[in-house]
Design a protein around this motif. Structure first.
Motif, PDB file in Angstrom:
ATOM      1  N   UNK A  32     139.100 136.429  12.124  1.00  0.00           N
ATOM      2  CA  UNK A  32     137.774 136.873  12.546  1.00  0.00           C
ATOM      3  C   UNK A  32     137.029 135.731  13.232  1.00  0.00           C
ATOM      4  N   UNK A  33     137.122 134.509  12.659  1.00  0.00           N
ATOM      5  CA  UNK A  33     136.483 133.354  13.281  1.00  0.00           C
ATOM      6  C   UNK A  33     137.012 133.132  14.692  1.00  0.00           C
ATOM      7  N   UNK A  34     138.305 133.318  14.855  1.00  0.00           N
ATOM      8  CA  UNK A  34     138.925 133.084  16.166  1.00  0.00           C
ATOM      9  C   UNK A  34     138.434 134.107  17.188  1.00  0.00           C
ATOM     10  N   UNK A  35     138.504 135.402  16.845  1.00  0.00           N
ATOM     11  CA  UNK A  35     138.135 136.437  17.818  1.00  0.00           C
ATOM     12  C   UNK A  35     136.625 136.546  18.007  1.00  0.00           C
ATOM     13  N   UNK A  98     138.017 143.181   8.658  1.00  0.00           N
ATOM     14  CA  UNK A  98     138.918 143.849   9.599  1.00  0.00           C
ATOM     15  C   UNK A  98     138.124 144.649  10.632  1.00  0.00           C
ATOM     16  N   UNK A  99     137.036 145.291  10.189  1.00  0.00           N
ATOM     17  CA  UNK A  99     136.185 146.040  11.118  1.00  0.00           C
ATOM     18  C   UNK A  99     135.515 145.103  12.120  1.00  0.00           C
ATOM     19  N   UNK A 100     135.116 143.925  11.651  1.00  0.00           N
ATOM     20  CA  UNK A 100     134.534 142.942  12.567  1.00  0.00           C
ATOM     21  C   UNK A 100     135.560 142.477  13.594  1.00  0.00           C
ATOM     22  N   UNK A 101     136.782 142.302  13.166  1.00  0.00           N
ATOM     23  CA  UNK A 101     137.849 141.921  14.099  1.00  0.00           C
ATOM     24  C   UNK A 101     138.013 143.005  15.161  1.00  0.00           C
ATOM     25  N   UNK A 102     137.970 144.268  14.742  1.00  0.00           N
ATOM     26  CA  UNK A 102     138.051 145.376  15.701  1.00  0.00           C
ATOM     27  C   UNK A 102     136.904 145.286  16.702  1.00  0.00           C
ATOM     28  N   UNK A 103     135.699 145.044  16.212  1.00  0.00           N
ATOM     29  CA  UNK A 103     134.550 144.907  17.119  1.00  0.00           C
ATOM     30  C   UNK A 103     134.765 143.750  18.084  1.00  0.00           C
ATOM     31  N   UNK A 104     135.135 142.585  17.560  1.00  0.00           N
ATOM     32  CA  UNK A 104     135.251 141.409  18.410  1.00  0.00           C
ATOM     33  C   UNK A 104     136.417 141.467  19.388  1.00  0.00           C
ATOM     34  N   UNK A 105     137.327 142.393  19.195  1.00  0.00           N
ATOM     35  CA  UNK A 105     138.389 142.564  20.180  1.00  0.00           C
ATOM     36  C   UNK A 105     138.028 143.641  21.206  1.00  0.00           C
ATOM     37  N   UNK A 106     136.867 144.287  21.031  1.00  0.00           N
ATOM     38  CA  UNK A 106     136.379 145.260  22.014  1.00  0.00           C
ATOM     39  C   UNK A 106     135.738 144.495  23.184  1.00  0.00           C
ATOM     40  N   UNK A 107     135.496 145.154  24.315  1.00  0.00           N
ATOM     41  CA  UNK A 107     134.868 144.468  25.458  1.00  0.00           C
ATOM     42  C   UNK A 107     133.516 143.823  25.106  1.00  0.00           C
TER      43      UNK A 107
END
Length: 147
Positions: A32-35, A98-107
């Motif tokens: 999460x920190x990375x993305x 995991x939900x934050x990771x999904x957000x941060x991988x969105x545009x």
């Protein structure tokens, strides 16, 4: 005596488990920190700290500074994630990470993560100016009050 030994064991066991987070959570937090750009933001902070030290130690060779920057950026991030995991676990579940990771991988998330280090750097500079201004005003006020 038995009660003392049992009590000591319970205290040691309970205090050693406080603040511990499982490895899966820590790895997810690292991702999460990375993305999220958090890792880059912390690298910006490290760079700013190193720049302050460079001014204090101008005779140190640039090669040494580069080695220190690389070492601290790599090692300190892992250390920070392990140290900060219990704080995140206190407020965010593994699923929420995991939900934050999904957000941060969105545009939009990518835009936020790329902008965060820049926003942090510029905000820190503004914060330093603001702090100097307040410090000067405080000093002037104290002088005016006779201190």
């Amino acid at each position: 005596m038995k009660k003392l030994i049992i009590l000591t064991f319970i205290l040691l066991y309970s205090s050693s488990s406080i603040g511990q987070v499982d490895d899966k959570y820590t790895e997810t937090l690292k991702t999460m920190f990375k993305v999220a750009g958090t890792q880059e933001t912390y690298k910006t902070v490290i760079n700013q700290m190193l720049n302050l030290f460079k001014k204090q130690y101008p005779s140190v060779d640039e090669k040494i500074w580069n080695e220190l920057e690389e070492e601290f950026s790599k090692n300190s991030m892992n250390e920070l994630v392990h140290m900060i995991s219990p704080v995140y676990a206190k407020y965010l579940s593994h699923d929420e990470l995991k939900q934050l990771i999904t957000f941060y991988t969105s545009p939009l998330g990518q835009k936020v993560s790329k902008s965060t280090p820049l926003i942090t750097q510029e905000s820190m500079q503004i914060g330093q100016e603001w702090g100097r201004k307040i410090g000067q005003e405080f000093a002037e006020r104290m002088k005016k009050e006779g201190y």
